[in-house]
Design a protein around this motif. Structure first.
Motif, PDB file in Angstrom:
ATOM      1  N   ASP A 186       0.871  -1.185   0.000  1.00  0.00           N
ATOM      2  CA  ASP A 186       0.000   0.000   0.000  1.00  0.00           C
ATOM      3  C   ASP A 186       0.897   1.219   0.000  1.00  0.00           C
ATOM      4  OD1 ASP A 186      -2.895  -1.002   0.882  1.00  0.00           O
ATOM      5  OD2 ASP A 186      -1.404  -2.114   2.022  1.00  0.00           O
ATOM      6  N   LEU A 187       0.617   2.162  -0.877  1.00  0.00           N
ATOM      7  CA  LEU A 187       1.337   3.426  -0.890  1.00  0.00           C
ATOM      8  C   LEU A 187       0.296   4.541  -0.773  1.00  0.00           C
ATOM      9  CD1 LEU A 187       3.853   5.233  -1.408  1.00  0.00           C
ATOM     10  CD2 LEU A 187       3.323   5.051  -3.850  1.00  0.00           C
ATOM     11  N   VAL A 188       0.447   5.362   0.258  1.00  0.00           N
ATOM     12  CA  VAL A 188      -0.455   6.509   0.419  1.00  0.00           C
ATOM     13  C   VAL A 188       0.361   7.769   0.137  1.00  0.00           C
ATOM     14  CG1 VAL A 188      -1.996   7.761   1.983  1.00  0.00           C
ATOM     15  CG2 VAL A 188      -1.773   5.261   2.168  1.00  0.00           C
ATOM     16  N   ILE A 189      -0.029   8.495  -0.899  1.00  0.00           N
ATOM     17  CA  ILE A 189       0.666   9.731  -1.244  1.00  0.00           C
ATOM     18  C   ILE A 189      -0.224  10.904  -0.839  1.00  0.00           C
ATOM     19  CG2 ILE A 189       1.580  11.133  -3.134  1.00  0.00           C
ATOM     20  CD1 ILE A 189       2.526   8.625  -4.428  1.00  0.00           C
ATOM     21  N   ARG A 190       0.287  11.720   0.060  1.00  0.00           N
ATOM     22  CA  ARG A 190      -0.490  12.871   0.547  1.00  0.00           C
ATOM     23  C   ARG A 190       0.149  14.156   0.056  1.00  0.00           C
ATOM     24  NH1 ARG A 190      -4.673  12.736   3.745  1.00  0.00           N
ATOM     25  NH2 ARG A 190      -4.583  14.968   4.141  1.00  0.00           N
ATOM     26  N   GLY A 191      -0.682  14.972  -0.590  1.00  0.00           N
ATOM     27  CA  GLY A 191      -0.226  16.292  -1.005  1.00  0.00           C
ATOM     28  C   GLY A 191      -1.051  17.349  -0.289  1.00  0.00           C
ATOM     29  N   ARG A 192      -1.444  18.403  -1.034  1.00  0.00           N
ATOM     30  CA  ARG A 192      -2.338  19.418  -0.456  1.00  0.00           C
ATOM     31  C   ARG A 192      -3.322  19.811  -1.541  1.00  0.00           C
ATOM     32  NH1 ARG A 192       1.218  22.958   0.848  1.00  0.00           N
ATOM     33  NH2 ARG A 192       0.768  24.447  -0.808  1.00  0.00           N
ATOM     34  N   SER A 193      -4.601  19.709  -1.231  1.00  0.00           N
ATOM     35  CA  SER A 193      -5.632  19.893  -2.260  1.00  0.00           C
ATOM     36  C   SER A 193      -5.819  21.356  -2.627  1.00  0.00           C
ATOM     37  CB  SER A 193      -6.946  19.298  -1.767  1.00  0.00           C
ATOM     38  OG  SER A 193      -7.332  19.946  -0.570  1.00  0.00           O
ATOM     39  N   GLU A 204       0.467  18.592  -5.664  1.00  0.00           N
ATOM     40  CA  GLU A 204      -0.297  17.719  -6.557  1.00  0.00           C
ATOM     41  C   GLU A 204       0.228  16.274  -6.442  1.00  0.00           C
ATOM     42  OE1 GLU A 204      -1.715  15.589  -9.612  1.00  0.00           O
ATOM     43  OE2 GLU A 204       0.383  16.153  -9.825  1.00  0.00           O
ATOM     44  N   PRO A 205      -0.637  15.283  -6.076  1.00  0.00           N
ATOM     45  CA  PRO A 205      -0.128  13.926  -5.810  1.00  0.00           C
ATOM     46  C   PRO A 205      -0.001  13.024  -7.044  1.00  0.00           C
ATOM     47  CG  PRO A 205      -2.436  14.083  -5.174  1.00  0.00           C
ATOM     48  CD  PRO A 205      -2.048  15.433  -5.695  1.00  0.00           C
ATOM     49  N   PHE A 206      -0.718  13.363  -8.140  1.00  0.00           N
ATOM     50  CA  PHE A 206      -0.781  12.383  -9.241  1.00  0.00           C
ATOM     51  C   PHE A 206       0.540  12.206  -9.993  1.00  0.00           C
ATOM     52  CE2 PHE A 206      -5.424  12.980  -8.873  1.00  0.00           C
ATOM     53  CZ  PHE A 206      -5.765  11.641  -8.734  1.00  0.00           C
ATOM     54  N   GLY A 240      -9.170  11.316  -5.834  1.00  0.00           N
ATOM     55  CA  GLY A 240      -9.894  12.342  -6.574  1.00  0.00           C
ATOM     56  C   GLY A 240     -11.393  12.178  -6.516  1.00  0.00           C
ATOM     57  N   SER A 241     -12.110  13.319  -6.679  1.00  0.00           N
ATOM     58  CA  SER A 241     -13.567  13.278  -6.584  1.00  0.00           C
ATOM     59  C   SER A 241     -14.251  14.245  -7.553  1.00  0.00           C
ATOM     60  CB  SER A 241     -13.999  13.636  -5.152  1.00  0.00           C
ATOM     61  OG  SER A 241     -13.517  14.939  -4.831  1.00  0.00           O
ATOM     62  N   PRO A 247      -6.781  16.508  -5.538  1.00  0.00           N
ATOM     63  CA  PRO A 247      -7.093  15.912  -4.230  1.00  0.00           C
ATOM     64  C   PRO A 247      -5.895  15.941  -3.264  1.00  0.00           C
ATOM     65  CG  PRO A 247      -6.648  14.196  -5.816  1.00  0.00           C
ATOM     66  CD  PRO A 247      -6.549  15.496  -6.573  1.00  0.00           C
ATOM     67  N   ASP A 248      -6.205  15.731  -1.994  1.00  0.00           N
ATOM     68  CA  ASP A 248      -5.166  15.644  -0.970  1.00  0.00           C
ATOM     69  C   ASP A 248      -4.362  14.360  -1.070  1.00  0.00           C
ATOM     70  OD1 ASP A 248      -5.259  17.910   0.764  1.00  0.00           O
ATOM     71  OD2 ASP A 248      -7.247  17.266   1.427  1.00  0.00           O
ATOM     72  N   GLU A 249      -5.091  13.278  -1.404  1.00  0.00           N
ATOM     73  CA  GLU A 249      -4.484  11.956  -1.184  1.00  0.00           C
ATOM     74  C   GLU A 249      -4.803  10.990  -2.318  1.00  0.00           C
ATOM     75  OE1 GLU A 249      -4.765  10.310   2.932  1.00  0.00           O
ATOM     76  OE2 GLU A 249      -5.795   8.675   1.903  1.00  0.00           O
TER      77      GLU A 249
END
Ligand SMILES: [Zn+2]
Ligand SMILES: [Zn+2]
Length: 382
Positions: A186-193, A204-206, A240-241, A247-249
């Motif tokens: 599992d990799l969780v990448i957190r940025g700032r939305s 930007e996380p993508f 993303g939504s 998105p943040d994450e």
């Protein structure tokens, strides 16, 4: 020398037991009714047993005197899929199916138990493990944790799996690795939305996700020897939504298969480094977790298995040069605790593959499998 005549003589009964098991599949560690059915048969054969692990069962046949302890294993659990075979004995429960043939493995072990009941003239002990939860539920580990190898000094252990694509009278024995390891990450990448129009004002996380996915492919090409076998598959990306929101994450998940424990170490290390590097480049936070599910299944007694298999199907039908499967098997945990071998028995050249909704276990394999177990035992006890 074909299958044991005493086993072949019971074919009709064995077939109907297998087909009964097929009609009432149970999932994971919940093999309650299957265990009850197995106990009923063992009672008929006069064979004692004890509960072990979670809804697994250990039957015990003691010979006339002291000697080696030899264990055999059958798995019992089914899969969460809906059967489409249209067979008269097809699953009575929608969404549950014996699509891996563990109904047949259970019947094969019962056939061997019945044979042993009439052949107790051996020195030593035979243990028959009917195991729950092979399909990713940790059933083998539960048995190990419950002390199988503490309670019994097991000299060696054998198991088998039916294998579509090979004829009923073919047995595959691998020297060394028979089945791959399985790991998950599992990799969780957190940025700032923020607003999609101003990515420079967000983190930007993508882009980091894209780099990770591309980088994971080059781990195989550039960090693993060309002589080793390994697969890394990205199997989930969630994030993303909306069209206009960064998105943040983002969460990335994947699956790793190898045939060698050292390669497992190398891949875990490389993917971890790749994830850590994203933080410096993109300013994101990357949380990486690597979970080892099954080790590679390594056979340590292939010669003995070849000798036993030869007596059942003839040397020309014992295949020893086949590649290992990149699928995994929790039988691998037993091979970390004792010596032994795990073989494949052909389920028919035209058989649908395992885990397919049209798959069915080939009842002939009961005879080949139980005869093979009997020959393995004789070979060990020589
Ligand atoms: Zn399976
Ligand atoms: Zn299976």
């Amino acid at each position: 020398m074909p299958v044991k005549p005493e086993i072949a003589a019971c074919f009709d009964e064995l077939k109907s037991m297998r087909q009964h098991l097929h009609s009432c599949p149970e999932i994971g560690l919940e093999t309650v009714r299957t265990v009850a059915f197995v106990k009923e048969q063992l009672d008929r054969y006069g064979i004692g047993y004890e509960d072990i692990g979670v809804n697994s069962l250990l039957a015990k046949v003691e010979g006339r005197g002291p000697g080696k302890t030899v264990a055999f294993r059958a798995d019992m659990d089914a899969l969460e899929t809906t059967e489409e075979t249209g067979l008269p004995y097809q699953s009575a429960t929608k969404g549950r199916m014996h699509a891996c043939g563990h109904d047949g493995h259970t019947a094969t072990m019962l056939a061997f138990a019945r044979y042993l009941a009439d052949h107790r003239d051996l020195d030593g002990t035979v243990l028959l493990l009917f195991q729950s939860g092979e399909e990713g539920f940790g059933g083998a580990l539960e048995v190990v944790k419950d002390g199988l190898f503490d309670k019994y000094r097991i000299d060696c252990m054998f198991g088998m799996h039916n294998w579509p694509g090979y004829a009923e009278n073919q047995i595959v024995v691998h020297h060394g690795t028979a089945m791959a390891s399985e790991d998950r990450f599992d990799l969780v990448i957190r940025g700032r939305s923020g607003h999609a129009s101003v990515p420079h004002a967000c983190v930007e996380p993508f882009a980091a996700v894209a780099d990770f996915i591309k980088g994971a492919q080059s781990v195989i090409a550039r960090r693993i020897s060309a002589h080793d076998k390994a697969v890394i598959s990205i199997t989930q990306v969630h994030g993303g939504s909306a069209y206009n929101i960064i998105p943040d994450e983002v969460v990335v998940r994947g699956n790793v298969r190898t045939t060698c424990a050292a390669v497992q170490d190398r891949i875990e290390e490389s993917l971890g480094q790749l994830a850590a590097g994203l933080e410096a480049i993109y300013g994101v936070t990357a949380t990486f977790a690597y979970h080892r599910k099954h080790p590679p299944l390594v056979n340590s007694m292939p010669e003995l298995a070849v000798a036993a298999a030869t007596r059942v199907v003839g040397r020309e039908n014992v295949l020893t040069e086949e590649l290992p499967a990149m699928g995994s098997e929790d039988y691998a945990f037993f091979m970390q605790n004792t010596k032994g071998c795990f073989v494949w028995i052909g389920n028919g050249v035209d058989s649908p593959v395992i885990h397919n909704s049209k798959y069915d276990f080939n009842d002939q394999v009961i005879l080949t499998g139980a005869s093979l177990f009997a020959e393995l035992l004789e070979e060990v006890m020589k």
